[in-house]
Every structure is written in C-alpha cells, then in structure tokens.
Design an enzyme around this catalytic site. Structure first.
Site, PDB file in Angstrom:
ATOM      1  N   LYS A  55      -2.171 -12.458   2.655  1.00 53.56           N
ATOM      2  CA  LYS A  55      -0.843 -12.180   1.976  1.00 53.56           C
ATOM      3  C   LYS A  55       0.097 -13.786   2.608  1.00 53.56           C
ATOM      4  O   LYS A  55       1.084 -13.726   1.758  1.00 53.56           O
ATOM      5  CB  LYS A  55      -0.828 -11.454   1.785  1.00 53.56           C
ATOM      6  CG  LYS A  55      -1.521 -10.188   0.843  1.00 53.56           C
ATOM      7  CD  LYS A  55      -0.911  -8.756   0.969  1.00 53.56           C
ATOM      8  CE  LYS A  55      -2.350  -7.658  -0.272  1.00 53.56           C
ATOM      9  NZ  LYS A  55      -2.914  -7.048   0.684  1.00 53.56           N
TER      10      LYS A  55
ATOM     11  N   PHE B 115      -0.654   2.047  -4.411  1.00 47.23           N
ATOM     12  CA  PHE B 115       0.064   2.705  -5.164  1.00 47.23           C
ATOM     13  C   PHE B 115      -0.632   4.181  -5.905  1.00 47.23           C
ATOM     14  O   PHE B 115      -2.036   3.958  -5.976  1.00 47.23           O
ATOM     15  CB  PHE B 115       0.877   2.443  -6.075  1.00 47.23           C
ATOM     16  CG  PHE B 115       1.533   1.544  -5.289  1.00 47.23           C
ATOM     17  CD1 PHE B 115       2.332   1.084  -4.145  1.00 47.23           C
ATOM     18  CD2 PHE B 115       3.120   1.095  -6.837  1.00 47.23           C
ATOM     19  CE1 PHE B 115       3.306   0.756  -4.351  1.00 47.23           C
ATOM     20  CE2 PHE B 115       3.974   0.313  -6.126  1.00 47.23           C
ATOM     21  CZ  PHE B 115       4.667  -0.035  -5.046  1.00 47.23           C
TER      22      PHE B 115
ATOM     23  N   HIS C 153      -4.454  -4.993   4.843  1.00 51.53           N
ATOM     24  CA  HIS C 153      -3.931  -4.970   3.521  1.00 51.53           C
ATOM     25  C   HIS C 153      -2.599  -5.241   3.294  1.00 51.53           C
ATOM     26  O   HIS C 153      -1.811  -6.086   2.805  1.00 51.53           O
ATOM     27  CB  HIS C 153      -4.134  -3.576   2.993  1.00 51.53           C
ATOM     28  CG  HIS C 153      -3.043  -3.399   1.721  1.00 51.53           C
ATOM     29  ND1 HIS C 153      -3.695  -3.482   0.325  1.00 51.53           N
ATOM     30  CD2 HIS C 153      -1.898  -2.688   1.423  1.00 51.53           C
ATOM     31  CE1 HIS C 153      -2.805  -3.873  -0.438  1.00 51.53           C
ATOM     32  NE2 HIS C 153      -2.196  -2.835  -0.176  1.00 51.53           N
TER      33      HIS C 153
ATOM     34  N   CYS D 211      -3.571  -1.686  -5.884  1.00 49.46           N
ATOM     35  CA  CYS D 211      -3.754  -2.634  -5.721  1.00 49.46           C
ATOM     36  C   CYS D 211      -5.260  -2.493  -4.755  1.00 49.46           C
ATOM     37  O   CYS D 211      -5.520  -3.009  -3.959  1.00 49.46           O
ATOM     38  CB  CYS D 211      -2.789  -2.937  -4.619  1.00 49.46           C
ATOM     39  SG  CYS D 211      -1.569  -3.167  -5.709  1.00 49.46           S
TER      40      CYS D 211
ATOM     41  N   GLU E  80      -0.408   0.769   8.590  1.00 48.75           N
ATOM     42  CA  GLU E  80      -1.595  -0.278   8.716  1.00 48.75           C
ATOM     43  C   GLU E  80      -1.865  -0.471  10.115  1.00 48.75           C
ATOM     44  O   GLU E  80      -2.889  -0.304  10.771  1.00 48.75           O
ATOM     45  CB  GLU E  80      -2.047  -1.788   7.583  1.00 48.75           C
ATOM     46  CG  GLU E  80      -3.174  -2.131   8.105  1.00 48.75           C
ATOM     47  CD  GLU E  80      -3.355  -2.911   6.562  1.00 48.75           C
ATOM     48  OE1 GLU E  80      -2.134  -3.158   6.459  1.00 48.75           O
ATOM     49  OE2 GLU E  80      -4.607  -3.148   6.660  1.00 48.75           O
TER      50      GLU E  80
ATOM     51  N   HIS F 159       0.356 -11.386  -3.450  1.00 52.52           N
ATOM     52  CA  HIS F 159      -0.664 -10.141  -2.998  1.00 52.52           C
ATOM     53  C   HIS F 159      -0.498 -10.458  -4.481  1.00 52.52           C
ATOM     54  O   HIS F 159       0.016 -10.120  -5.712  1.00 52.52           O
ATOM     55  CB  HIS F 159       0.653  -8.591  -2.898  1.00 52.52           C
ATOM     56  CG  HIS F 159      -0.049  -7.903  -2.880  1.00 52.52           C
ATOM     57  ND1 HIS F 159      -1.432  -7.870  -3.326  1.00 52.52           N
ATOM     58  CD2 HIS F 159       0.635  -6.343  -2.697  1.00 52.52           C
ATOM     59  CE1 HIS F 159      -2.337  -6.267  -3.412  1.00 52.52           C
ATOM     60  NE2 HIS F 159      -0.525  -5.469  -3.017  1.00 52.52           N
TER      61      HIS F 159
HETATM   62  C1  LIG Z   1      -3.242   4.349   1.765  1.00 56.27           C
HETATM   63  O1  LIG Z   1      -2.385   4.408   0.677  1.00 56.27           O
HETATM   64  C2  LIG Z   1      -1.408   3.809  -0.159  1.00 56.27           C
HETATM   65  C3  LIG Z   1      -0.694   4.099  -1.909  1.00 56.27           C
HETATM   66  O2  LIG Z   1       0.455   4.520  -1.553  1.00 56.27           O
HETATM   67  C4  LIG Z   1      -0.476   3.052   0.519  1.00 56.27           C
HETATM   68  O3  LIG Z   1       0.384   3.033   0.440  1.00 56.27           O
HETATM   69  C5  LIG Z   1      -0.634   3.125   2.368  1.00 56.27           C
HETATM   70  O4  LIG Z   1      -0.786   1.808   2.870  1.00 56.27           O
HETATM   71  C6  LIG Z   1      -2.364   3.676   2.419  1.00 56.27           C
HETATM   72  N1  LIG Z   1      -2.241   4.657   2.946  1.00 56.27           N
HETATM   73  C7  LIG Z   1      -1.637   3.735   4.420  1.00 56.27           C
HETATM   74  C8  LIG Z   1      -1.308   4.697   5.815  1.00 56.27           C
HETATM   75  O5  LIG Z   1      -1.985   2.862   5.049  1.00 56.27           O
END
Ligand SMILES: *[C@@H]1O[C@H](CO)[C@@H](O)[C@H](O)[C@H]1NC(C)=O
Ligand SMILES: *[C@@H]1O[C@H](CO)[C@@H](O)[C@H](O)[C@H]1NC(C)=O
Ligand SMILES: *[C@@H]1O[C@H](CO)[C@@H](O)[C@H](O)[C@H]1NC(C)=O
Length: 429
Positions: free
Chosen positions: A352, A416, A315, A174, A326, A357
C-alpha cells in the site's frame, strides 16, 4: 478435496493497466499516489483534509494507461459503473493470460464468477440524488438501479462471456477481494465449478467518499504537498491510509482441469481463513486477535507451519493503530508453535506504500502480488519506510524489493465491521 491453482492474472491499478506493468513498477519502487487537489469541482476537493489518492493513470493502452474505449463499446461504457468497467478490463486480461475462452456449453457452465466491491458506485448515487431532489423522479435514469448494484460487476462478466457457473458477489469492505478469492476457491474445491473468475474492484475517488473517510479520521492528511510520501506502512510518521482505485482478477482452476489443457500454473491456493473481531466498527483490537485467528485458520487449512511461510503481504494500511495490531498478530503467530526463532526472520511488506488502499479491490490485487512473489521469487517493497516504528522488528522489506526463494506466501485483508481474512498460496509442485 479437489486442488485449486491460479492460471491467470489481470489488473488495473494506480501503477498502470496490466499486471506485468503494475508488478514491474512495484518491484522497481515506483509510486502511484498523486494529488487530487486540482480535480473539479475544485471548491469541494480543496476543502478536504486529505487530497491525495492512488488513481489509475489515464491515457493510451500501449503506455499501460486507462481509456474505457479500449475495453468497452459505447453502450457498455454507458451501462457500466466505473468499478464494473475496471472489473471487465481486469477479467479480459486474466482470461487472455490463462488462455481460457470456452465455447462449449459444458465449459461455460463449469465457469463461474465471484467478484465484489466495497463501496460500489458512489458517483451515480450522488448525482442521481441531486437530480432527483431538484427535478423529481423523471430525472432518475432507468439504468440507475443496475448501475448501483454491486453484484453487477460479476453479472456483466458472466453476460459478456456466457459463464453460467456460480455467479456471486462479496461485499465485506476492505476484505472483499480476499473473501471473493477464498470463496471462489471453495466453489472449485467442492465441485460447484472447475474455473472461477475471482477478485475485487473499486472506484470511489469522489469528494463524498473522501469526506466520509476524513470524518472517521482514517485518511492521511499530513502529506498533501508531497503525495508520494503519504502512504507509509509501519513507518513512525504514518498518519492514515490513502484511498485508491482499481481492480484485481485471478483465474482459479481445478488442478486436473488446468493440467489437462496444459495451462501455465502460477501457484496453488492452499489455505483460506476468516474471522470476526467482534469488537468495534472501525478500530482493530490492539493485540490483533482477529487477524491472528484468520492467519492461523488459513495455515491450518493449508497444512502449513508458520515457520514455512516465506513472505507475508500485510493488510497494513498506514494507520497508527491498524499496522501495530497486525504487527502484533503476525509476531504472535510466527513466533508461536512451529514458528521461527526471531522476528528478523519474518518477511512482511505492505504494498500500500506504492498503491494506496484499493478498498474492495485491495485483497485481490495483494493476493496477486503474493502469487507473483512465489512465481518470481521476489518480495515487493514497503515504500516510504524510512524510520521503522518502535517495537517493529520484522524484515519489512523497506524501500527496495528483495530476492528470496518464496515457496509459501500469505496475504492478509481486514475490513471495517471487524472482518478479517487470510489467504495462503504455495509453489505448485
Ligand atoms: C479485523 O477487522 C477489523 C475491522 O475493523 C480491522 O479493523 C482489524 O484490523 C482486523 N483485525 C485486526 C486486529 O487486525
Ligand atoms: C449473474 O448475475 C447477474 C446479476 O444478477 C445476472 O444478470 C446474470 O444473468 C447472472 N448470470 C448467470 C449466468 O446466471
Ligand atoms: C522451497 O522448496 C524447496 C523444494 O521443496 C526446498 O528445497 C527449499 O529449501 C524451500 N525453500 C525455502 C526458502 O523454504
């Protein structure tokens, strides 16, 4: 370092075909999430725990809807996976918007493509596997491999327009769209190209994809009877993300190149920061450390202080853990050194809520919204944010768009595997 500006935008989204159509509807508070329970084969769709999705509306181009024959001839349609078809349409619109139609060989060599997809072509992988299992290798189409490869989106764009600059494809789940735009801006900054077509595309609304995301317990399952309520970032009752499809493409250009041909400049690409969580396959670190590092690096790269960031396009996918992580990351960055005084001074929304998404295309379409926030001085809303969750105290632009002078915007994308990227844009002065 050579400066990079944005001179064209194109998109295919659940809110419509075309970026003006999408943006106008987004700002008006329209919602593109629909039920997929009626799709065929119904036995497969109906057993899924989540039967909502952000689907590109099908219909006539004049109504801002999708019909492959408006963009592709029969042969192209047959050769191209759906995600490639969306990418071609978004590219056509972005090039038109930028007025960039190079004929000279040197211009074609100075124009490159950097476009990716998160999942790519699940449809043909699935149907070919079944045909092969039943009837053997002669049932496998000679187009199978080229339809499957994720870089064929970028490949088809370069072939269609004759672009012979860097030809690159990102696939970082993503975060794909954000990485594609960030990497493309560096190709220009470092002199590998003068113009780059950059973005992401995705079309995997297939029962197998929804099964997989359901099994990893990522999808919203509580709103199947009320699809428009299902994606609700930062809301107390959020319960997972809503899968969506589409494509976003930007034309990036070296500043002097854009000025010399009198191109309209939307905004400047100022910063790009990447990080890895080094933590878990699918879950974010609770404190949002990876997201914090990506944003911090983007601002450092841009030479912009946190307090000068006017709008953040988060995001935030509407998952309980992800949105909270986040939010923590944004808070600690924005309230830290050279930051703002109070959380209420931080403006952040997740689009979103309206689109769902778009996976590999999310970073691209959301970068476009961050660019348009600068261009139009409007911050798009977070839909369905009726009850802001405990501990969330920023301005999340709930339910309705807000007008504000936006000089600097930041777009976050996380994927991911623990990969995070942030892009920073500013008004071109
Ligand atoms: C950074 O990437 C990870 C990948 O799994 C994502 O799930 C995560 O939301 C991101 N980091 C943060 C702490 O938001
Ligand atoms: C870009 O990549 C695609 C896919 O690999 C390839 O088919 C195409 O010829 C490349 N374009 C150029 C100009 O190198
Ligand atoms: C945006 O930039 C202009 C010109 O530099 C400045 O006057 C204005 O205060 C800035 N606005 C915000 C919200 O920071």
């Amino acid at each position: 370092m050579r400066r990079v500006v944005v001179t064209g935008l194109g998109a295919v989204t659940p809110l419509g075909v075309g970026i003006r159509k999408t943006w106008t509807r987004l700002v008006a508070g329209d919602n593109g999430i629909v039920s997929v329970a009626h799709l065929t084969p119904s036995a497969k769709w109906q057993q899924l725990p989540s039967t909502v999705a952000g689907m590109v509306p099908v219909g006539r181009k004049e109504e801002g809807k999708w019909q492959a024959s408006d963009w592709l001839n029969k042969g192209e349609e047959r050769r191209m996976a759906k995600f490639t078809q969306y990418a071609i349409a978004a590219t056509e619109m972005a090039l038109e918007d930028a007025g960039w139609r190079p004929n000279k060989q040197e211009d074609k060599e100075a124009t490159g493509v950097c476009l990716g997809s998160g999942i790519g072509n699940l449809e043909d992988l699935y149907s070919t596997s079944i045909a092969y299992e039943k009837e053997g290798y002669k049932k496998v189409s000679p187009l199978f491999v080229p339809q499957l490869l994720i870089n064929l989106g970028a490949g088809h764009i370069s072939m269609k327009y004759g672009f012979q600059g860097p030809n690159h494809s990102v696939t970082t789940a993503c975060t794909t769209g954000a990485h594609a735009i960030g990497d493309a801006s560096r190709f220009i900054a470092f002199g590998d190209a003068d113009v780059m077509i950059a973005g992401g595309s995705e079309s995997c609304i297939h029962p197998l994809a929804l099964s997989g995301f359901s099994r990893s317990r990522s999808l919203a399952t509580l709103y199947n009877d009320d699809p428009k309520s299902s994606s609700r970032p930062f809301d107390r009752d959020r319960c997972g993300f809503v899968i969506a499809e589409g494509a976003g493409v930007v034309i990036l250009e070296e500043l002097e190149h854009a000025k010399a041909r009198g191109a309209e400049i939307y905004a400047e690409v100022r910063g790009y920061g990447c990080s890895g969580d080094a933590y878990h396959m699918t879950a974010p670190k609770e404190d949002g450390a990876g997201a914090h590092l990506a944003m911090k690096r983007a601002l450092k790269n841009a030479g912009i202080r946190p307090r000068d960031v006017d709008y953040i396009n988060a995001h935030a996918t509407s998952t309980p853990l992800g949105d909270a992580a986040e939010n923590s990351a944004i808070k600690s960055l924005m309230l830290g050194d050279h930051g703002v005084n109070k959380e209420s001074e931080i403006s952040v929304s997740s689009t979103k809520g309206a689109l769902g998404h778009l996976l590999g295309a999310a970073g691209a379409i959301e970068a476009i919204f961050s660019i348009l926030a600068i261009k139009d001085n409007i911050m798009p809303p977070t839909l369905n944010l009726q009850n802001i969750d405990d501990g969330f105290r920023c301005n999340y632009i709930p339910l309705a768009a807000q007008q504000k002078e936006v000089n600097v915007s930041v777009s976050n994308s996380f994927g991911f595997g623990g990969t995070n990227a942030s892009l920073a844009f500013s008004k071109y002065k």
